[in-house]
Design a protein around this motif. Structure first.
Motif, PDB file in Angstrom:
ATOM      1  N   ARG A  73       0.791  -1.275  -0.106  1.00  0.00           N
ATOM      2  CA  ARG A  73      -0.005  -0.086   0.017  1.00  0.00           C
ATOM      3  C   ARG A  73       0.790   1.589  -0.095  1.00  0.00           C
ATOM      4  N   TYR A  74       1.895   1.373   0.938  1.00  0.00           N
ATOM      5  CA  TYR A  74       2.783   2.396   0.914  1.00  0.00           C
ATOM      6  C   TYR A  74       4.081   1.905   0.728  1.00  0.00           C
ATOM      7  N   GLN A  75       4.625   1.592  -0.507  1.00  0.00           N
ATOM      8  CA  GLN A  75       5.865   1.190  -0.675  1.00  0.00           C
ATOM      9  C   GLN A  75       6.824   2.295  -0.398  1.00  0.00           C
ATOM     10  N   TYR A  76       6.854   3.280  -0.873  1.00  0.00           N
ATOM     11  CA  TYR A  76       7.818   4.538  -0.898  1.00  0.00           C
ATOM     12  C   TYR A  76       7.447   5.806   0.394  1.00  0.00           C
ATOM     13  N   THR A  77       7.122   5.320   1.495  1.00  0.00           N
ATOM     14  CA  THR A  77       6.739   6.227   2.659  1.00  0.00           C
ATOM     15  C   THR A  77       8.025   6.447   3.437  1.00  0.00           C
ATOM     16  N   LEU A  78       7.998   7.837   3.681  1.00  0.00           N
ATOM     17  CA  LEU A  78       9.278   8.382   4.387  1.00  0.00           C
ATOM     18  C   LEU A  78       8.788   8.697   5.799  1.00  0.00           C
ATOM     19  N   PHE A  79       9.574   8.276   6.948  1.00  0.00           N
ATOM     20  CA  PHE A  79       8.960   8.559   8.545  1.00  0.00           C
ATOM     21  C   PHE A  79      10.262   9.638   8.954  1.00  0.00           C
ATOM     22  N   SER A  80      10.076  10.233   9.828  1.00  0.00           N
ATOM     23  CA  SER A  80      10.806  10.993  10.458  1.00  0.00           C
ATOM     24  C   SER A  80      10.560  11.115  12.079  1.00  0.00           C
ATOM     25  N   GLY A  81      11.605  10.847  12.726  1.00  0.00           N
ATOM     26  CA  GLY A  81      11.415  10.839  14.312  1.00  0.00           C
ATOM     27  C   GLY A  81      11.563  12.369  14.797  1.00  0.00           C
ATOM     28  N   SER A  82      11.537  13.375  13.712  1.00  0.00           N
ATOM     29  CA  SER A  82      11.346  14.939  14.448  1.00  0.00           C
ATOM     30  C   SER A  82      10.180  15.370  14.231  1.00  0.00           C
ATOM     31  N   ASN A  83       9.863  16.468  14.823  1.00  0.00           N
ATOM     32  CA  ASN A  83       8.522  17.190  14.861  1.00  0.00           C
ATOM     33  C   ASN A  83       8.887  18.658  14.195  1.00  0.00           C
ATOM     34  N   GLU A  84      10.329  18.659  13.718  1.00  0.00           N
ATOM     35  CA  GLU A  84      10.340  20.115  13.180  1.00  0.00           C
ATOM     36  C   GLU A  84      10.111  20.158  11.678  1.00  0.00           C
ATOM     37  N   GLU A  85       9.683  21.176  11.295  1.00  0.00           N
ATOM     38  CA  GLU A  85       9.356  21.428   9.737  1.00  0.00           C
ATOM     39  C   GLU A  85      10.809  21.400   8.989  1.00  0.00           C
ATOM     40  N   GLY A  86      10.538  20.534   8.138  1.00  0.00           N
ATOM     41  CA  GLY A  86      11.799  20.345   7.049  1.00  0.00           C
ATOM     42  C   GLY A  86      12.702  19.313   7.560  1.00  0.00           C
ATOM     43  N   ALA A  87      12.250  18.359   8.400  1.00  0.00           N
ATOM     44  CA  ALA A  87      13.093  17.144   8.857  1.00  0.00           C
ATOM     45  C   ALA A  87      13.294  16.294   7.706  1.00  0.00           C
ATOM     46  N   ILE A  88      12.527  16.168   6.718  1.00  0.00           N
ATOM     47  CA  ILE A  88      12.961  15.410   5.595  1.00  0.00           C
ATOM     48  C   ILE A  88      12.779  16.255   4.376  1.00  0.00           C
ATOM     49  N   THR A  89      14.033  16.267   3.818  1.00  0.00           N
ATOM     50  CA  THR A  89      14.105  17.200   2.443  1.00  0.00           C
ATOM     51  C   THR A  89      14.671  16.284   1.307  1.00  0.00           C
ATOM     52  N   ILE A  90      13.826  16.282   0.119  1.00  0.00           N
ATOM     53  CA  ILE A  90      14.160  15.537  -1.115  1.00  0.00           C
ATOM     54  C   ILE A  90      14.475  16.587  -2.235  1.00  0.00           C
ATOM     55  N   ASN A  91      15.621  16.318  -2.624  1.00  0.00           N
ATOM     56  CA  ASN A  91      16.396  17.086  -3.755  1.00  0.00           C
ATOM     57  C   ASN A  91      16.340  16.131  -4.979  1.00  0.00           C
ATOM     58  N   SER A  92      15.081  16.161  -5.734  1.00  0.00           N
ATOM     59  CA  SER A  92      15.243  15.031  -6.718  1.00  0.00           C
ATOM     60  C   SER A  92      14.218  15.570  -7.875  1.00  0.00           C
TER      61      SER A  92
END
Length: 53
Positions: free
Chosen positions: A31-50
């Motif tokens: 169902r969610y093959q490419y889901t990214l999780f972060s243990g942070s509550n801050e904005e911008g914890a996960i950044t994708i440059n692609s």
């Protein structure tokens, strides 16, 4: 009768002690093959440059 009760109680206690070590598995990852999780509550914890997202 007391020995049998104590034996069952000890067995249940031993099994309960190992319960947190049993791994949990999801039903499936289709169902969610490419889901990214972060243990942070801050904005911008996960950044994708692609270009291909």
């Amino acid at each position: 009768m007391l020995k049998k009760f104590l034996s069952i109680l000890l067995s249940a206690t031993t099994v309960a002690g190992f319960m947190p070590q049993i791994p949990a598995n999801a039903e499936g990852n289709e169902r969610y093959q490419y889901t990214l999780f972060s243990g942070s509550n801050e904005e911008g914890a996960i950044t994708i440059n692609s270009n291909n997202v």
